[in-house]
Design a protein around this motif. Structure first.
Motif, mmCIF file in Angstrom:
data_model
loop_
_atom_site.group_PDB
_atom_site.id
_atom_site.type_symbol
_atom_site.label_atom_id
_atom_site.label_comp_id
_atom_site.label_asym_id
_atom_site.label_seq_id
_atom_site.Cartn_x
_atom_site.Cartn_y
_atom_site.Cartn_z
ATOM 1 N N GLY A 243 3.356 1.890 7.763
ATOM 2 C CA GLY A 243 4.213 1.186 6.819
ATOM 3 C C GLY A 243 3.448 0.942 5.528
ATOM 4 N N VAL A 244 4.118 1.108 4.393
ATOM 5 C CA VAL A 244 3.490 0.919 3.082
ATOM 6 C C VAL A 244 4.432 0.069 2.229
ATOM 7 C CG1 VAL A 244 2.559 2.029 1.025
ATOM 8 C CG2 VAL A 244 2.394 3.195 3.256
ATOM 9 N N ILE A 245 3.941 -1.051 1.748
ATOM 10 C CA ILE A 245 4.763 -1.905 0.892
ATOM 11 C C ILE A 245 4.607 -1.465 -0.564
ATOM 12 C CG2 ILE A 245 5.283 -4.241 0.133
ATOM 13 C CD1 ILE A 245 5.776 -3.959 3.081
ATOM 14 N N LEU A 246 5.715 -1.053 -1.185
ATOM 15 C CA LEU A 246 5.756 -0.805 -2.629
ATOM 16 C C LEU A 246 6.193 -2.118 -3.252
ATOM 17 C CD1 LEU A 246 7.589 2.649 -2.714
ATOM 18 C CD2 LEU A 246 5.124 2.202 -2.544
ATOM 19 N N SER A 247 5.259 -2.868 -3.823
ATOM 20 C CA SER A 247 5.527 -4.276 -4.099
ATOM 21 C C SER A 247 6.419 -4.547 -5.300
ATOM 22 C CB SER A 247 4.211 -5.047 -4.251
ATOM 23 O OG SER A 247 3.481 -4.577 -5.367
ATOM 24 N N GLY A 248 6.498 -3.615 -6.277
ATOM 25 C CA GLY A 248 7.333 -3.892 -7.438
ATOM 26 C C GLY A 248 7.469 -2.705 -8.369
ATOM 27 N N GLY A 249 8.415 -2.828 -9.288
ATOM 28 C CA GLY A 249 8.677 -1.739 -10.231
ATOM 29 C C GLY A 249 8.842 -2.198 -11.667
ATOM 30 N N LEU B 26 9.977 11.001 -5.361
ATOM 31 C CA LEU B 26 10.963 10.086 -4.801
ATOM 32 C C LEU B 26 11.893 9.506 -5.854
ATOM 33 C CD1 LEU B 26 8.493 10.068 -2.661
ATOM 34 C CD2 LEU B 26 9.620 8.015 -1.805
ATOM 35 N N LYS B 27 11.671 9.887 -7.133
ATOM 36 C CA LYS B 27 12.492 9.394 -8.242
ATOM 37 C C LYS B 27 12.506 7.865 -8.284
ATOM 38 C CE LYS B 27 13.179 13.749 -8.386
ATOM 39 N NZ LYS B 27 12.169 14.557 -9.116
ATOM 40 N N GLN B 28 11.326 7.284 -8.079
ATOM 41 C CA GLN B 28 11.173 5.834 -8.057
ATOM 42 C C GLN B 28 10.203 5.382 -9.147
ATOM 43 O OE1 GLN B 28 12.669 3.538 -5.679
ATOM 44 N NE2 GLN B 28 13.919 5.377 -5.398
ATOM 45 N N VAL B 29 10.593 4.328 -9.875
ATOM 46 C CA VAL B 29 9.673 3.694 -10.820
ATOM 47 C C VAL B 29 8.921 2.603 -10.065
ATOM 48 C CG1 VAL B 29 9.459 2.315 -12.918
ATOM 49 C CG2 VAL B 29 11.158 4.159 -12.801
ATOM 50 N N VAL B 30 7.621 2.778 -9.921
ATOM 51 C CA VAL B 30 6.777 1.803 -9.235
ATOM 52 C C VAL B 30 5.672 1.385 -10.196
ATOM 53 C CG1 VAL B 30 5.406 1.295 -7.178
ATOM 54 C CG2 VAL B 30 7.268 2.972 -7.051
ATOM 55 N N GLU B 31 5.481 0.102 -10.386
ATOM 56 C CA GLU B 31 4.463 -0.384 -11.320
ATOM 57 C C GLU B 31 3.067 -0.177 -10.742
ATOM 58 O OE1 GLU B 31 4.043 -4.897 -11.435
ATOM 59 O OE2 GLU B 31 6.041 -4.654 -10.545
ATOM 60 N N PRO B 32 2.017 -0.266 -11.564
ATOM 61 C CA PRO B 32 0.665 -0.026 -11.054
ATOM 62 C C PRO B 32 0.299 -0.873 -9.838
ATOM 63 C CG PRO B 32 0.625 -0.022 -13.442
ATOM 64 C CD PRO B 32 2.019 -0.439 -13.041
ATOM 65 N N THR B 33 0.560 -2.188 -9.896
ATOM 66 C CA THR B 33 0.255 -3.038 -8.746
ATOM 67 C C THR B 33 1.046 -2.595 -7.529
ATOM 68 O OG1 THR B 33 -0.074 -4.881 -10.287
ATOM 69 C CG2 THR B 33 0.079 -5.419 -7.948
ATOM 70 N N GLY B 34 2.279 -2.185 -7.753
ATOM 71 C CA GLY B 34 3.131 -1.741 -6.656
ATOM 72 C C GLY B 34 2.637 -0.488 -5.971
ATOM 73 N N GLY C 190 -0.983 13.673 6.690
ATOM 74 C CA GLY C 190 -1.005 13.887 8.132
ATOM 75 C C GLY C 190 -0.461 12.716 8.917
ATOM 76 N N ALA C 191 0.172 11.783 8.216
ATOM 77 C CA ALA C 191 0.744 10.596 8.850
ATOM 78 C C ALA C 191 2.247 10.561 8.609
ATOM 79 C CB ALA C 191 0.093 9.340 8.274
ATOM 80 N N GLN C 192 2.933 9.694 9.327
ATOM 81 C CA GLN C 192 4.335 9.416 9.031
ATOM 82 C C GLN C 192 4.369 8.127 8.209
ATOM 83 O OE1 GLN C 192 7.308 9.909 12.285
ATOM 84 N NE2 GLN C 192 5.515 10.346 13.549
ATOM 85 N N LEU C 193 4.771 8.244 6.947
ATOM 86 C CA LEU C 193 4.729 7.099 6.040
ATOM 87 C C LEU C 193 6.129 6.530 5.833
ATOM 88 C CD1 LEU C 193 2.262 8.458 3.320
ATOM 89 C CD2 LEU C 193 1.746 7.201 5.427
ATOM 90 N N PHE C 194 6.212 5.214 5.886
ATOM 91 C CA PHE C 194 7.472 4.501 5.689
ATOM 92 C C PHE C 194 7.269 3.525 4.529
ATOM 93 C CE2 PHE C 194 7.108 5.817 10.056
ATOM 94 C CZ PHE C 194 8.368 6.318 10.378
ATOM 95 N N VAL D 37 13.992 1.674 3.109
ATOM 96 C CA VAL D 37 12.732 2.279 3.540
ATOM 97 C C VAL D 37 12.810 3.763 3.177
ATOM 98 C CG1 VAL D 37 11.214 2.804 5.479
ATOM 99 C CG2 VAL D 37 12.454 0.621 5.411
ATOM 100 N N LEU D 38 11.870 4.219 2.361
ATOM 101 C CA LEU D 38 11.885 5.588 1.845
ATOM 102 C C LEU D 38 10.918 6.475 2.632
ATOM 103 C CD1 LEU D 38 11.765 4.721 -1.971
ATOM 104 C CD2 LEU D 38 13.779 4.951 -0.501
ATOM 105 N N ARG D 39 11.297 7.753 2.753
ATOM 106 C CA ARG D 39 10.450 8.733 3.413
ATOM 107 C C ARG D 39 10.167 9.882 2.457
ATOM 108 N NH1 ARG D 39 10.091 9.352 8.628
ATOM 109 N NH2 ARG D 39 8.109 10.210 7.935
ATOM 110 N N SER D 40 9.067 10.592 2.688
ATOM 111 C CA SER D 40 8.715 11.758 1.885
ATOM 112 C C SER D 40 7.989 12.777 2.764
ATOM 113 C CB SER D 40 7.815 11.353 0.711
ATOM 114 O OG SER D 40 7.212 12.490 0.115
ATOM 115 N N ARG D 41 8.584 13.956 2.905
ATOM 116 C CA ARG D 41 7.913 15.011 3.665
ATOM 117 C C ARG D 41 6.617 15.431 2.997
ATOM 118 N NH1 ARG D 41 12.882 19.168 5.326
ATOM 119 N NH2 ARG D 41 14.065 17.672 6.625
ATOM 120 N N THR D 42 6.626 15.420 1.655
ATOM 121 C CA THR D 42 5.406 15.787 0.921
ATOM 122 C C THR D 42 4.283 14.803 1.228
ATOM 123 O OG1 THR D 42 6.731 16.754 -0.852
ATOM 124 C CG2 THR D 42 4.433 16.216 -1.365
ATOM 125 N N ALA D 43 4.591 13.516 1.203
ATOM 126 C CA ALA D 43 3.578 12.503 1.496
ATOM 127 C C ALA D 43 3.074 12.630 2.929
ATOM 128 C CB ALA D 43 4.152 11.108 1.255
#
Length: 332
Positions: A307-313, A279-287, A38-42, A27-33
């Motif tokens: 909570g946010v699902i990053l579905s794929g990369g 976040l140095k993450q490769v996330v595909e468009p659908t993801g 204005g939310a806490q994103l996971f 589960v990734l966090r980002s202070r910038t996000a």
């Protein structure tokens, strides 16, 4: 009223089958996000799942329940890419043949990976078709009948749905209370499974789906109260180029999903760049669908734990570079 296709017990059983086989993704966090929204994103990083997407969960859960006779004959699936890879890898792990029906214009990386997973399994192959002129379901059912294969569709199957729901189960068990959960929507396998898991653990959670603007069939379906069929959508989110929700998935979405939003392809590209840079993450468009909705302001969740699902990369590197380069030029 007919009961829903799956319940929480099905998700729990899937989690037991996947234990030690699927990755428990971070589960990734980002202070910038967080500052931007204005939310806490996971962010649940399913781009780091085996074969690069959440689809492994549902595929393995389904194939692991085959009888010995079904395993001997093998499995058939149709997919734009991620389900194809998931079935091919799961079939290899369970030592069974796989036949995958894929569109001719599937991302080259997804096609190559599917064939690589099949390489050492006799009787395995990829069958190509034209997604704009041919019916993949008809092709798949014909081949399955001819060869005695068991068909596992990409989303409209209770075992697939239950497997996908383990992503939300892991997320909630790790981070605790969430006010909202954002999930991408194609045919509805991921969001239906996740909604069952999340609403059982957190009855007050708001589950929100996100589709590409060009492919908002589920949004239309919720508005009309019945499944709406659309033409194949023209969108870079190839994993969400479905034409309709499933017969099993849609009733779950109706019952448990608060609403479905849409985002543009341009917003997906901007979100891809955000994950690459921050976040140095490769996330595909659908993801990126679910994340784009909150990062690009399609929904206001200020003050909430989300909570946010990053579905794929799984994205072709050449095209990925082109996406990021285009965004860079547009924002200079």
């Amino acid at each position: 009223m007919n009961p829903l296709a799956i319940g929480f017990a099905d998700v729990e059983a899937a989690a037991a089958r996947l234990a030690g086989v699927a990755h428990r993704t971070p589960v990734l966090r980002s202070r910038t996000a967080d500052a931007r929204t204005g939310a806490q994103l996971f962010f649940k990083a399913e781009n780091q799942q085996r074969m690069g997407a959440f689809k492994f969960r549902g595929a393995y859960n389904a194939l692991s329940q085959f009888t010995p006779a079904q395993r001997q004959r093998g499995v058939l699936a149709f997919s734009s890419g991620n389900h194809a890879q998931a079935i091919a890898l799961s079939a290899r792990l369970l030592d069974m043949p796989s036949v995958i029906v894929m569109p001719q214009d599937a991302p080259a990386a997804k096609l190559a990976a599917t064939r690589e997973y099949q390489a050492e399994q006799p009787g395995s192959e990829v069958v190509l078709y034209d997604r704009y002129r041919e019916d993949r379901e008809a092709i798949g059912r014909r081949i399955a009948a001819e060869r005695g294969l068991t068909l596992i569709p990409p989303y409209d199957h209770p075992h697939v749905m239950a497997g996908q729901g383990t992503a939300a189960l892991e997320l909630v068990d790790e981070v605790g209370t969430l006010d909202a959960l954002l999930v991408c929507v194609g045919g509805g396998g991921l969001i239906s499974g996740c909604a069952v898991a999340a609403k059982h653990r957190l009855p007050d959670i708001q589950v929100i789906g996100v589709e590409p603007e060009a492919g908002n069939d589920t949004q239309q379906s919720l508005a009309r109260g019945e499944i709406v069929h659309i033409d194949v959508p023209q969108t870079i989110a190839d994993g969400a180029q479905t034409q309709a929700s499933g017969q099993h998935t849609f009733p779950v979405i109706q019952a448990l999903v608060a609403r479905v939003l849409t985002v543009s392809d341009a917003q997906l590209i901007t979100t891809m760049r955000f994950f690459a840079e921050r976040l140095k993450q490769v996330v595909e468009p659908t993801g990126c669908l679910a994340a784009a909705a909150v990062l690009e302001g399609a929904v206001d969740l200020r003050g909430q734990r989300v909570g946010v699902i990053l579905s794929g990369g799984n994205v072709d590197l050449a095209r990925y570079a082109q996406f990021l380069h285009t965004t860079h030029l547009e924002t200079r």
